[in-house]
Scaffold this active site. Structure first.
Site, PDB file in Angstrom:
ATOM      1  N   CYS A 112     -10.688  -2.607 -17.121  1.00  0.00           N
ATOM      2  CA  CYS A 112     -11.338  -2.079 -15.906  1.00  0.00           C
ATOM      3  C   CYS A 112     -12.249  -0.887 -16.188  1.00  0.00           C
ATOM      4  O   CYS A 112     -13.089  -0.551 -15.362  1.00  0.00           O
ATOM      5  CB  CYS A 112     -10.293  -1.698 -14.866  1.00  0.00           C
ATOM      6  SG  CYS A 112      -9.301  -3.083 -14.321  1.00  0.00           S
ATOM      7  N   HIS A 247     -13.380   3.579  -9.756  1.00  0.00           N
ATOM      8  CA  HIS A 247     -12.918   2.205  -9.917  1.00  0.00           C
ATOM      9  C   HIS A 247     -12.171   1.792  -8.642  1.00  0.00           C
ATOM     10  O   HIS A 247     -11.323   2.517  -8.139  1.00  0.00           O
ATOM     11  CB  HIS A 247     -12.008   2.124 -11.142  1.00  0.00           C
ATOM     12  CG  HIS A 247     -11.343   0.801 -11.317  1.00  0.00           C
ATOM     13  ND1 HIS A 247     -12.006  -0.388 -11.099  1.00  0.00           N
ATOM     14  CD2 HIS A 247     -10.076   0.477 -11.677  1.00  0.00           C
ATOM     15  CE1 HIS A 247     -11.171  -1.391 -11.330  1.00  0.00           C
ATOM     16  NE2 HIS A 247      -9.989  -0.897 -11.670  1.00  0.00           N
ATOM     17  N   ASN A 277      -9.736  -5.479  -6.680  1.00  0.00           N
ATOM     18  CA  ASN A 277     -10.038  -4.933  -8.001  1.00  0.00           C
ATOM     19  C   ASN A 277     -10.766  -5.996  -8.826  1.00  0.00           C
ATOM     20  O   ASN A 277     -10.170  -6.981  -9.240  1.00  0.00           O
ATOM     21  CB  ASN A 277      -8.711  -4.524  -8.658  1.00  0.00           C
ATOM     22  CG  ASN A 277      -8.894  -3.942 -10.044  1.00  0.00           C
ATOM     23  OD1 ASN A 277      -9.967  -4.028 -10.632  1.00  0.00           O
ATOM     24  ND2 ASN A 277      -7.835  -3.350 -10.563  1.00  0.00           N
TER      25      ASN A 277
HETATM   26  O1  UT7 Z   1      -7.389  -1.417 -12.784  1.00  0.00           O
HETATM   27  C1  UT7 Z   1      -6.119  -0.872 -12.928  1.00  0.00           C
HETATM   28  C2  UT7 Z   1      -5.201  -1.870 -12.335  1.00  0.00           C
HETATM   29  N1  UT7 Z   1      -4.060  -1.495 -11.654  1.00  0.00           N
HETATM   30  C3  UT7 Z   1      -3.878  -0.552 -10.697  1.00  0.00           C
HETATM   31  O2  UT7 Z   1      -4.645   0.290 -10.393  1.00  0.00           O
HETATM   32  C4  UT7 Z   1      -2.551  -0.662  -9.995  1.00  0.00           C
HETATM   33  C5  UT7 Z   1      -1.875   0.654  -9.754  1.00  0.00           C
HETATM   34  N2  UT7 Z   1      -0.700   0.463  -8.954  1.00  0.00           N
HETATM   35  C6  UT7 Z   1      -0.736   0.139  -7.638  1.00  0.00           C
HETATM   36  O3  UT7 Z   1      -1.804   0.018  -7.084  1.00  0.00           O
HETATM   37  C7  UT7 Z   1       0.548   0.030  -6.881  1.00  0.00           C
HETATM   38  O4  UT7 Z   1       1.634   0.408  -7.723  1.00  0.00           O
HETATM   39  C8  UT7 Z   1       0.823  -1.388  -6.301  1.00  0.00           C
HETATM   40  C9  UT7 Z   1      -0.155  -1.663  -5.169  1.00  0.00           C
HETATM   41  C10 UT7 Z   1       0.649  -2.424  -7.394  1.00  0.00           C
HETATM   42  C11 UT7 Z   1       2.225  -1.454  -5.746  1.00  0.00           C
HETATM   43  O5  UT7 Z   1       2.420  -0.469  -4.769  1.00  0.00           O
HETATM   44  P1  UT7 Z   1       3.754   0.422  -4.756  1.00  0.00           P
HETATM   45  O6  UT7 Z   1       3.658   1.312  -3.621  1.00  0.00           O
HETATM   46  O7  UT7 Z   1       3.869   1.039  -6.136  1.00  0.00           O
HETATM   47  O8  UT7 Z   1       4.851  -0.671  -4.486  1.00  0.00           O
HETATM   48  P2  UT7 Z   1       6.126  -1.039  -5.369  1.00  0.00           P
HETATM   49  O9  UT7 Z   1       5.688  -1.780  -6.609  1.00  0.00           O
HETATM   50  O10 UT7 Z   1       6.983   0.164  -5.529  1.00  0.00           O
HETATM   51  O11 UT7 Z   1       6.841  -2.051  -4.420  1.00  0.00           O
HETATM   52  C12 UT7 Z   1       7.469  -1.594  -3.201  1.00  0.00           C
HETATM   53  C13 UT7 Z   1       8.091  -2.802  -2.555  1.00  0.00           C
HETATM   54  C14 UT7 Z   1       8.986  -3.604  -3.485  1.00  0.00           C
HETATM   55  O12 UT7 Z   1      10.060  -4.088  -2.736  1.00  0.00           O
HETATM   56  P3  UT7 Z   1      11.492  -3.371  -2.801  1.00  0.00           P
HETATM   57  O13 UT7 Z   1      11.907  -3.443  -4.228  1.00  0.00           O
HETATM   58  O14 UT7 Z   1      11.259  -1.974  -2.309  1.00  0.00           O
HETATM   59  O15 UT7 Z   1      12.330  -4.208  -1.868  1.00  0.00           O
HETATM   60  C15 UT7 Z   1       8.110  -4.750  -3.908  1.00  0.00           C
HETATM   61  O16 UT7 Z   1       8.860  -5.902  -4.257  1.00  0.00           O
HETATM   62  O17 UT7 Z   1       7.066  -3.693  -2.120  1.00  0.00           O
HETATM   63  C16 UT7 Z   1       7.334  -4.997  -2.653  1.00  0.00           C
HETATM   64  N3  UT7 Z   1       6.058  -5.656  -2.887  1.00  0.00           N
HETATM   65  C17 UT7 Z   1       5.434  -6.350  -1.938  1.00  0.00           C
HETATM   66  N4  UT7 Z   1       5.734  -6.612  -0.664  1.00  0.00           N
HETATM   67  C18 UT7 Z   1       4.861  -7.348   0.045  1.00  0.00           C
HETATM   68  C19 UT7 Z   1       5.319  -5.687  -4.021  1.00  0.00           C
HETATM   69  N5  UT7 Z   1       4.201  -6.383  -3.822  1.00  0.00           N
HETATM   70  C20 UT7 Z   1       4.235  -6.814  -2.552  1.00  0.00           C
HETATM   71  C21 UT7 Z   1       3.375  -7.586  -1.748  1.00  0.00           C
HETATM   72  N6  UT7 Z   1       3.716  -7.814  -0.468  1.00  0.00           N
HETATM   73  N7  UT7 Z   1       2.200  -8.080  -2.210  1.00  0.00           N
END
Ligand code: UT7
Length: 321
Positions: A112, A247, A277
């Protein structure tokens, strides 16, 4: 000697996939995706479309915006982590499509942050007088490498391409400074394991794997550091920045820097709600839209800041015109 941007262009596939579309096949919702990322929809390429097809369309627009003859092109750099083939490079495929027969061409892999790395490479080539002009393209089709049943990754990415044409100038404008860095120790947080020489048969999978929380923590620090450092390198203050193009990965990452630097909304360009993204395409796609919307005027100070797999990160600072 400096390098200035004389044309921009971009391309996205026609097919739009909304958050509601995704919620029909996986356990997610428009509300979750919007509040956690800011993304509303993304563009997804069809099976006939490869990265070089999007790159070609974006490059042609950049060349025509500059009214530039492809025969005069000296170097093409394509930043991509989803090349058409391992070889030939996507840049060579693009060179052939553009009929830019005099140009050298190579791909650059920094995920990225690829566009930031490619732009700083082009800057160095022009400042060292090795080339008089360089076409820099950021293009990726990461939707082809998504596990569409993994809700933690498949909602985040989209396809696209963005291009800029750079030409030498002796005026005090163009790319003023670049700051690029890598933290290979964190590479395991964002991986495409299959398909390389470690696993040519893709036994470990051909899908993106990400530890979102770790990447998020890295991203906010990386963005903050590289904006500060590139301003320092250019000997400019934060107040002199007219537009930040970060980004386009997650609105919450962007909001963190906005808050940290107390930036007014009008000084930050965001289009991730429409595209998600798009990896190396994200910054040049946003830059092209900002130019076409009249958000950038001559002499504006524009900062482009990326971060991504590698881990890699970096910023370029440009005096527009
Ligand atoms: O170019 C670089 C590429 N990457 C990035 O920039 C990504 C950087 N990271 C992020 O943007 C965030 O960490 C994410 C958007 C990927 C995730 O957000 P988060 O606030 O860190 O969520 P999390 O991974 O802590 O997940 C929270 C909850 C989990 O459920 P439990 O364990 O609390 O029950 C996940 O299973 O949300 C759940 N979850 C979803 N729920 C609905 C994860 N993905 C989804 C989804 N829809 N798509």
């Amino acid at each position: 000697m400096r390098s200035r941007i004389i044309g921009t262009g971009s391309e996205v596939p026609q097919k739009i996939v909304t958050n509601d579309d995704l919620s029909k096949t996986i356990d997610t919702s428009d509300e979750w995706i919007r509040t956690r990322t800011g993304i509303r929809e993304r563009r997804v390429s069809d099976e006939k479309t490869a990265t070089s097809d999007l790159a070609f369309a974006a490059a042609r627009k950049a060349m025509s915006a500059a009214n530039f003859d492809p025969e005069k092109l000296e170097l093409i750099i394509v930043a991509t982590c989803s090349p058409d083939t391992l070889f030939p490079s996507t840049a060579c495929i693009l060179q052939s499509k553009l009929k830019a027969s005099s140009a050298a061409a190579f791909d650059l892999s920094a995920a990225c942050s690829g566009f930031n790395f490619a732009l700083s490479t082009a800057q160095a080539y022009i400042e060292s007088k090795m080339y008089n002009n360089v076409l820099v393209v950021g293009a990726d089709t990461l939707t082809k490498y998504l596990d569409w049943s993994d809700r933690s990754t498949c909602v985040l990415f989209g396809d696209g391409a963005g291009a800029v044409l750079l030409e030498k100038t002796e005026e005090e404008k163009g790319v003023l400074a670049s700051y690029i860095k890598a933290k290979g120790d964190g590479g395991n947080h964002l991986v495409m394991p299959g398909g390389g020489s470690r696993d040519p048969e893709e036994k470990s999978g051909r899908f993106i794997r990400m530890d979102g929380k770790e990447v998020f923590k890295f991203a906010v620090k990386a963005l903050e550091e590289s904006v500060v450092k590139v301003l320092e390198k250019a000997n400019l203050s934060l107040g002199s920045m007219d537009l930040l193009i970060p980004h386009q990965a997650n609105m919450r990452i962007i909001e963190h820097v906005v808050k940290k630097f107390s930036l007014p909304e009008k000084k930050v360009y965001v289009n991730l709600m429409k595209y998600g993204n798009t990896s190396a395409a994200s910054i040049p796609l946003a830059l092209d839209e900002a130019v076409r919307e009249g958000r950038i005027k001559p002499k504006d100070i524009v900062v482009l800041s990326g971060f991504g797999a590698g881990l890699t990160y970096g910023s370029n600072i440009i005096c527009w015109g």
